[in-house]
Design an enzyme around this catalytic site. Sequence first.
Site, PDB file in Angstrom:
ATOM      1  N   THR A  46       1.015  -1.305   0.206  1.00 16.26           N
ATOM      2  CA  THR A  46      -0.099   0.143   0.036  1.00 16.26           C
ATOM      3  C   THR A  46       0.311   0.914  -0.487  1.00 16.26           C
ATOM      4  OG1 THR A  46      -1.766   1.445   1.611  1.00 16.26           O
ATOM      5  CG2 THR A  46       0.102  -0.090   2.688  1.00 16.26           C
ATOM      6  N   ASP A  47       0.075   2.805  -0.266  1.00 14.19           N
ATOM      7  CA  ASP A  47       0.375   4.036  -0.012  1.00 14.19           C
ATOM      8  C   ASP A  47       1.045   4.216   1.062  1.00 14.19           C
ATOM      9  OD1 ASP A  47      -1.285   3.982   0.423  1.00 14.19           O
ATOM     10  OD2 ASP A  47      -2.037   5.227  -1.588  1.00 14.19           O
ATOM     11  N   GLU A  48       0.211   3.575   1.731  1.00 14.39           N
ATOM     12  CA  GLU A  48       0.516   3.411   3.290  1.00 14.39           C
ATOM     13  C   GLU A  48       1.379   3.824   3.942  1.00 14.39           C
ATOM     14  OE1 GLU A  48      -3.626   3.405   5.794  1.00 14.39           O
ATOM     15  OE2 GLU A  48      -4.369   3.102   3.574  1.00 14.39           O
ATOM     16  N   TYR A  56      -1.863  -0.749  11.072  1.00 16.18           N
ATOM     17  CA  TYR A  56      -2.480  -1.150   9.614  1.00 16.18           C
ATOM     18  C   TYR A  56      -1.012  -1.028   8.788  1.00 16.18           C
ATOM     19  CZ  TYR A  56      -2.827  -1.492   4.461  1.00 16.18           C
ATOM     20  OH  TYR A  56      -3.461  -1.870   3.457  1.00 16.18           O
ATOM     21  N   LYS A  86       1.890  -3.693   7.386  1.00 19.41           N
ATOM     22  CA  LYS A  86       2.101  -3.579   5.697  1.00 19.41           C
ATOM     23  C   LYS A  86       4.003  -3.813   5.646  1.00 19.41           C
ATOM     24  CE  LYS A  86      -0.435  -4.850   3.073  1.00 19.41           C
ATOM     25  NZ  LYS A  86      -0.858  -6.047   2.749  1.00 19.41           N
ATOM     26  N   ARG A 109     -10.002  10.498  12.849  1.00 20.49           N
ATOM     27  CA  ARG A 109      -9.209   9.188  13.108  1.00 20.49           C
ATOM     28  C   ARG A 109      -7.997   9.659  14.180  1.00 20.49           C
ATOM     29  NH1 ARG A 109      -8.161   5.604   7.585  1.00 20.49           N
ATOM     30  NH2 ARG A 109      -9.585   4.744   8.284  1.00 20.49           N
TER      31      ARG A 109
HETATM   32  P1  NAD Z   1      -9.724  -7.151   2.215  1.00 19.63           P
HETATM   33  O1  NAD Z   1     -10.050  -6.610   3.654  1.00 19.63           O
HETATM   34  O2  NAD Z   1     -11.683  -7.124   1.129  1.00 19.63           O
HETATM   35  O3  NAD Z   1      -9.879  -8.776   2.208  1.00 19.63           O
HETATM   36  C1  NAD Z   1      -8.819  -9.415   2.498  1.00 19.63           C
HETATM   37  C2  NAD Z   1      -9.000 -11.050   1.966  1.00 19.63           C
HETATM   38  O4  NAD Z   1      -8.149 -11.680   2.280  1.00 19.63           O
HETATM   39  C3  NAD Z   1     -10.408 -11.282   3.291  1.00 19.63           C
HETATM   40  O5  NAD Z   1     -11.628 -12.804   1.643  1.00 19.63           O
HETATM   41  C4  NAD Z   1      -9.890 -12.571   4.148  1.00 19.63           C
HETATM   42  O6  NAD Z   1     -10.988 -13.125   4.199  1.00 19.63           O
HETATM   43  C5  NAD Z   1      -8.817 -12.642   3.395  1.00 19.63           C
HETATM   44  N1  NAD Z   1      -7.795 -13.208   4.626  1.00 19.63           N
HETATM   45  C6  NAD Z   1      -7.801 -12.410   5.851  1.00 19.63           C
HETATM   46  N2  NAD Z   1      -6.904 -12.773   6.122  1.00 19.63           N
HETATM   47  C7  NAD Z   1      -5.827 -14.367   6.152  1.00 19.63           C
HETATM   48  C8  NAD Z   1      -5.649 -15.388   6.655  1.00 19.63           C
HETATM   49  N3  NAD Z   1      -4.792 -15.440   7.669  1.00 19.63           N
HETATM   50  N4  NAD Z   1      -5.295 -16.254   5.756  1.00 19.63           N
HETATM   51  C9  NAD Z   1      -6.419 -16.438   4.150  1.00 19.63           C
HETATM   52  N5  NAD Z   1      -6.615 -14.900   3.971  1.00 19.63           N
HETATM   53  C10 NAD Z   1      -6.900 -14.328   4.843  1.00 19.63           C
HETATM   54  O7  NAD Z   1      -8.464  -6.487   1.764  1.00 19.63           O
HETATM   55  P2  NAD Z   1      -8.705  -5.268  -0.737  1.00 19.63           P
HETATM   56  O8  NAD Z   1      -8.557  -4.269   0.433  1.00 19.63           O
HETATM   57  O9  NAD Z   1      -8.943  -6.596  -0.983  1.00 19.63           O
HETATM   58  O10 NAD Z   1      -6.835  -5.388   0.015  1.00 19.63           O
HETATM   59  C11 NAD Z   1      -5.943  -6.708  -0.878  1.00 19.63           C
HETATM   60  C12 NAD Z   1      -4.563  -6.259  -0.264  1.00 19.63           C
HETATM   61  O11 NAD Z   1      -4.499  -5.081  -1.401  1.00 19.63           O
HETATM   62  C13 NAD Z   1      -4.541  -6.795   1.714  1.00 19.63           C
HETATM   63  O12 NAD Z   1      -2.911  -6.951   0.898  1.00 19.63           O
HETATM   64  C14 NAD Z   1      -4.151  -4.612   0.685  1.00 19.63           C
HETATM   65  O13 NAD Z   1      -3.264  -3.858   2.142  1.00 19.63           O
HETATM   66  C15 NAD Z   1      -3.615  -4.623   0.116  1.00 19.63           C
HETATM   67  N6  NAD Z   1      -4.506  -2.938  -0.301  1.00 19.63           N
HETATM   68  C16 NAD Z   1      -5.932  -2.430  -0.448  1.00 19.63           C
HETATM   69  C17 NAD Z   1      -5.932  -1.417  -0.460  1.00 19.63           C
HETATM   70  C18 NAD Z   1      -7.285  -1.189  -0.866  1.00 19.63           C
HETATM   71  O14 NAD Z   1      -7.766   0.422  -0.901  1.00 19.63           O
HETATM   72  N7  NAD Z   1      -7.880  -2.472  -1.087  1.00 19.63           N
HETATM   73  C19 NAD Z   1      -4.698  -0.445  -1.201  1.00 19.63           C
HETATM   74  C20 NAD Z   1      -3.678  -0.361  -1.038  1.00 19.63           C
HETATM   75  C21 NAD Z   1      -3.205  -1.976  -0.657  1.00 19.63           C
HETATM   76  P1  TYD Z   2     -10.906   4.506   4.181  1.00 19.95           P
HETATM   77  O1  TYD Z   2     -11.954   3.366   3.163  1.00 19.95           O
HETATM   78  O2  TYD Z   2     -11.054   3.333   5.286  1.00 19.95           O
HETATM   79  O3  TYD Z   2      -9.085   3.605   3.429  1.00 19.95           O
HETATM   80  P2  TYD Z   2      -8.451   3.856   4.302  1.00 19.95           P
HETATM   81  O4  TYD Z   2      -7.781   4.515   5.723  1.00 19.95           O
HETATM   82  O5  TYD Z   2      -6.771   3.316   3.620  1.00 19.95           O
HETATM   83  O6  TYD Z   2      -7.396   4.963   3.084  1.00 19.95           O
HETATM   84  O7  TYD Z   2     -10.919   5.965   4.285  1.00 19.95           O
HETATM   85  C1  TYD Z   2     -10.444   6.600   3.227  1.00 19.95           C
HETATM   86  C2  TYD Z   2     -10.273   7.769   3.498  1.00 19.95           C
HETATM   87  O8  TYD Z   2     -11.900   8.403   4.263  1.00 19.95           O
HETATM   88  C3  TYD Z   2      -9.652   8.210   4.556  1.00 19.95           C
HETATM   89  O9  TYD Z   2      -8.687   9.356   4.965  1.00 19.95           O
HETATM   90  C4  TYD Z   2     -10.224   8.137   6.306  1.00 19.95           C
HETATM   91  C5  TYD Z   2     -11.310   8.562   5.998  1.00 19.95           C
HETATM   92  N1  TYD Z   2     -12.839   8.151   6.578  1.00 19.95           N
HETATM   93  C6  TYD Z   2     -13.742   8.974   6.859  1.00 19.95           C
HETATM   94  O10 TYD Z   2     -13.632  10.897   6.848  1.00 19.95           O
HETATM   95  N2  TYD Z   2     -15.150   8.488   7.464  1.00 19.95           N
HETATM   96  C7  TYD Z   2     -15.275   7.160   7.600  1.00 19.95           C
HETATM   97  O11 TYD Z   2     -15.925   6.885   7.702  1.00 19.95           O
HETATM   98  C8  TYD Z   2     -14.381   6.421   7.367  1.00 19.95           C
HETATM   99  C9  TYD Z   2     -14.202   4.419   6.830  1.00 19.95           C
HETATM  100  C10 TYD Z   2     -12.910   6.819   6.820  1.00 19.95           C
END
Ligand code: NAD
Ligand code: TYD
Length: 353
Positions: A133-135, A159, A163, A291
């Site tokens: 992630t960019d985070e 988190y 990562k 947050r």
């Molecule tokens: P999500 O939370 O929607 O899904 C996570 C999945 O992993 C779920 O299906 C869960 O059941 C499975 N899981 C969790 N723990 C597990 C374990 N111990 N063994 C097997 N499976 C397990 O997540 P997402 O949003 O799809 O993100 C996927 C990846 O991308 C993550 O690694 C996250 O850090 C990265 N990522 C996501 C975003 C985003 O915007 N969603 C941005 C940057 C990076």
């Molecule tokens: P989120 O979707 O939780 O993703 P991330 O924290 O991984 O970036 O949040 C996106 C942005 O929105 C983040 O700056 C937090 C903000 N946010 C709110 O303002 N209200 C909310 O209820 C949630 C869930 C997030």
Amino acid sequence: MKLLVTGGCGFIGTNFILDWLSANKGLVVNLDKLTYAGNINNLESISSNPNYHFVHGDILDRDLVKSLLLTHQPSSIVHFAAETHVDRSIHDPEAFIQTNVVGTQHLLEEARIYWEQLPESSKKSFRFIHVSTDEVYGSLAPNEPPSTETSLYAPNSPYAASKASSDHFARAYFHTYGLPVIITHCSNNFGPWQFPEKLIPLIMLHAKQGISLPIYGDGQQIRNWLYVTDHCEALRIINAKGIPGEVYNIGSRSEMTNLELVELLCGILDKLLPNSTHVPHASLITFVKDRPGHDRRYDLDSTKIYHELGWSPPTNLQERLESTVRWYLESTAWIEEIASGEYREWIEKHYKK
Ligand code: NAD
Ligand code: TYD
């Protein structure tokens, strides 16, 4: 080509598997623990596809991972499985350490053992794609340039720290053992099948029901929004052409404040649901407690993936947001199933405080 995907029942994993199977032949094995964020029904449409195999299990279970690798002989592992919600990591970081750090190391170790015994040609083409992630780069100041692949790590939430730690293990497995690892960093994804604890699907659910739309703090935090299918396309290209040991940022060109994003979504809802009693949806916006440690700004520089692999982020954010809003409006059965039980408890615990 055979793939082992972890976390394929989550948001990005679901989109990735559907996208992959529509573009490629060959087996996809999906290992997923089905935590609250994983939903097996997301992939119902491919459940009888002979190229899709679901395994309910944990990446921490080394014996299971070992046997899956030996049985299916994948040529790539695409590692999505993680605990992913920043707010949950603030309430309780333990699961983030277990899955994101220890789980990733277990997967890397089993991948290494499997990879070392492969014949030379398969060894050369094997890839372990670690989706990060960019985070991990931390918060940018207002005029600071976007984070590049060589920016320093500065994770601020539990988190992001988990990562970052898993990224370091992934990097170490390349440098120490030669395992062909590639690390990717993407910005905030949006699109279908995202669990409604994250901002965009949460806004969709609340707006539809006329419940307040919670904006943390002043809503001036800046995020960079990437359509999930564009992200999946970039991952496919990285799997085919990426160089082991390299890091690739996958960002978009759509930086905006959270407040601007929510107002944009409300405008789309007003257009699509002109007869709703909740029009104008923006009147539901409510500023709530911020947050803790909230990162002010993320932005990614994606020049490297463009120059080296030919992928660039599309520019039509409005169109992609609109199709996402339509998806959430139409997917009522999916939402009803998700928005019960554990989800309600989370909303109660997190927002009612
Ligand atoms: P999500 O939370 O929607 O899904 C996570 C999945 O992993 C779920 O299906 C869960 O059941 C499975 N899981 C969790 N723990 C597990 C374990 N111990 N063994 C097997 N499976 C397990 O997540 P997402 O949003 O799809 O993100 C996927 C990846 O991308 C993550 O690694 C996250 O850090 C990265 N990522 C996501 C975003 C985003 O915007 N969603 C941005 C940057 C990076
Ligand atoms: P989120 O979707 O939780 O993703 P991330 O924290 O991984 O970036 O949040 C996106 C942005 O929105 C983040 O700056 C937090 C903000 N946010 C709110 O303002 N209200 C909310 O209820 C949630 C869930 C997030």
